[in-house]
Design a protein around this motif. Structure first.
Motif, PDB file in Angstrom:
ATOM      1  N   HIS A  41       0.823  -1.230  -0.027  1.00 60.99           N
ATOM      2  CA  HIS A  41       0.072   0.037  -0.069  1.00 60.99           C
ATOM      3  C   HIS A  41       0.764   1.122  -0.068  1.00 60.99           C
ATOM      4  O   HIS A  41       0.570   2.160  -0.634  1.00 60.99           O
ATOM      5  N   ARG A  42       2.067   1.314   0.962  1.00 59.22           N
ATOM      6  CA  ARG A  42       2.760   2.445   0.981  1.00 59.22           C
ATOM      7  C   ARG A  42       3.730   2.585  -0.376  1.00 59.22           C
ATOM      8  O   ARG A  42       3.677   3.587  -0.849  1.00 59.22           O
ATOM      9  N   GLN A  43       4.059   1.686  -1.062  1.00 58.22           N
ATOM     10  CA  GLN A  43       4.460   1.707  -2.364  1.00 58.22           C
ATOM     11  C   GLN A  43       3.381   2.466  -3.324  1.00 58.22           C
ATOM     12  O   GLN A  43       3.826   3.228  -4.440  1.00 58.22           O
ATOM     13  N   LEU A  44       2.454   1.882  -3.350  1.00 56.21           N
ATOM     14  CA  LEU A  44       1.208   2.225  -4.430  1.00 56.21           C
ATOM     15  C   LEU A  44       0.931   3.781  -4.235  1.00 56.21           C
ATOM     16  O   LEU A  44       1.235   4.336  -5.160  1.00 56.21           O
ATOM     17  N   ILE A  45       0.727   4.141  -3.100  1.00 51.09           N
ATOM     18  CA  ILE A  45       0.527   5.541  -2.519  1.00 51.09           C
ATOM     19  C   ILE A  45       1.727   6.358  -3.214  1.00 51.09           C
ATOM     20  O   ILE A  45       1.627   7.620  -3.794  1.00 51.09           O
ATOM     21  N   SER A  46       3.008   5.888  -2.995  1.00 50.34           N
ATOM     22  CA  SER A  46       4.028   6.823  -3.172  1.00 50.34           C
ATOM     23  C   SER A  46       4.257   6.990  -4.789  1.00 50.34           C
ATOM     24  O   SER A  46       4.681   8.065  -5.042  1.00 50.34           O
ATOM     25  N   GLY A  47       3.924   5.859  -5.458  1.00 52.87           N
ATOM     26  CA  GLY A  47       4.179   5.901  -6.695  1.00 52.87           C
ATOM     27  C   GLY A  47       3.054   6.663  -7.569  1.00 52.87           C
ATOM     28  O   GLY A  47       3.342   7.580  -8.381  1.00 52.87           O
ATOM     29  N   ILE A  48       1.895   6.760  -6.970  1.00 56.10           N
ATOM     30  CA  ILE A  48       0.720   7.603  -7.431  1.00 56.10           C
ATOM     31  C   ILE A  48       1.391   8.973  -7.106  1.00 56.10           C
ATOM     32  O   ILE A  48       1.271   9.992  -8.126  1.00 56.10           O
ATOM     33  N   LEU A  49       1.620   9.339  -6.074  1.00 56.91           N
ATOM     34  CA  LEU A  49       1.995  10.875  -5.609  1.00 56.91           C
ATOM     35  C   LEU A  49       3.220  11.231  -6.352  1.00 56.91           C
ATOM     36  O   LEU A  49       3.299  12.323  -6.860  1.00 56.91           O
ATOM     37  N   ALA A  50       4.316  10.689  -6.594  1.00 50.55           N
ATOM     38  CA  ALA A  50       5.682  10.903  -7.046  1.00 50.55           C
ATOM     39  C   ALA A  50       5.595  10.844  -8.540  1.00 50.55           C
ATOM     40  O   ALA A  50       6.337  11.650  -9.153  1.00 50.55           O
ATOM     41  N   LYS A  51       4.891   9.884  -9.314  1.00 51.94           N
ATOM     42  CA  LYS A  51       5.184   9.660 -10.614  1.00 51.94           C
ATOM     43  C   LYS A  51       3.918  10.062 -11.286  1.00 51.94           C
ATOM     44  O   LYS A  51       3.936  10.556 -12.573  1.00 51.94           O
ATOM     45  N   LEU A  52       2.565   9.921 -10.867  1.00 51.23           N
ATOM     46  CA  LEU A  52       1.468  10.017 -11.746  1.00 51.23           C
ATOM     47  C   LEU A  52       1.097  11.545 -11.485  1.00 51.23           C
ATOM     48  O   LEU A  52       0.755  12.359 -12.617  1.00 51.23           O
ATOM     49  N   LEU A  53       0.628  12.007 -10.362  1.00 48.02           N
ATOM     50  CA  LEU A  53       0.160  13.215 -10.244  1.00 48.02           C
ATOM     51  C   LEU A  53       1.113  14.460 -10.937  1.00 48.02           C
ATOM     52  O   LEU A  53       0.591  15.249 -11.296  1.00 48.02           O
TER      53      LEU A  53
END
Length: 211
Positions: free
Chosen positions: A170-182
């Motif tokens: 979960h932490r990795q998923l949120i980090s990826g969304i915030l750091a790479k997608l948004l």
């Protein structure tokens, strides 16, 4: 112009995407999980030359139909996901038994994809982002000129991908969304693995999992 047709497939209503370049007629299919006749009909009616199949990750509703569709389309290559997804693709027969998909074959892609790779569809380019968390080798395809992303099961309208599968994080998923997608921009539209399209701006402001 890069055209996109979303074709819901399998009992899970997974969003398979057919992409094509209007100037060249070259096309790609993202995540053909099943219902191959529907995908083939969409290709035929538009007289498209499908050159490759792209996978976001190895879950059965996204990947199960890929090897058979590749054969039906003349042996075209399967690209992606990232190599950490190997165990999910090799476990496709077991996934099929679990979810009642009938006989499904294990396979590996013709080419694994990594962060920073690009894929061409006619005159258009998709950038590859590795965004693990839902699964370890999950990738996202981003078309910068069209401001459009294909995010698989990373992000949904109002939700995010599950992380209770093997090697989910979960932490990795949120980090990826915030750091790479948004950071790609609020104006970027995205096709999720399930459900309606949205924009990164809408999810940044209103997705309860990101605030």
């Amino acid at each position: 112009m890069l055209h996109v047709l979303v074709i819901p497939v399998t009992p899970f209503e997974q969003n398979c995407s057919l992409l094509w370049c209007d100037r060249t007629g070259e096309a790609a299919v993202i995540d053909p999980g099943g219902d191959l006749e529907r995908i083939e009909e969409a290709i035929r009616t538009r007289n498209l030359n499908v050159r490759q199949i792209l996978l976001t990750h190895g879950h059965i509703d996204h990947a199960a139909g890929a090897p058979e569709l590749a054969r039906r389309l003349g042996g075209i290559p399967i690209l992606g996901p990232q190599e950490e997804e190997r165990f999910w693709l090799q476990a496709l027969p077991e996934q099929a038994r679990t979810f009642g998909f009938g006989k499904v074959e294990a396979f590996l892609p013709d080419r694994w994809l990594e962060e920073g790779d690009t894929v061409s569809i006619g005159e258009h380019t998709l950038e590859v982002l590795h965004v693990p968390g839902h699964t370890p080798g999950h990738v996202v395809y981003f078309a910068p000129d069209e401001r459009l992303a294909f995010v698989g099961d990373v992000l949904f309208a109002g939700s995010i991908g599950r992380t209770d599968f093997p090697r989910g994080d979960h932490r990795q998923l949120i980090s990826g969304i915030l750091a790479k997608l948004l950071p790609l921009g609020d104006d970027v539209r995205f096709v999720p693995g399930h459900g309606p399209m949205s924009t990164f701006g809408e999810e940044r402001l209103n997705n309860p999992f990101l605030v």
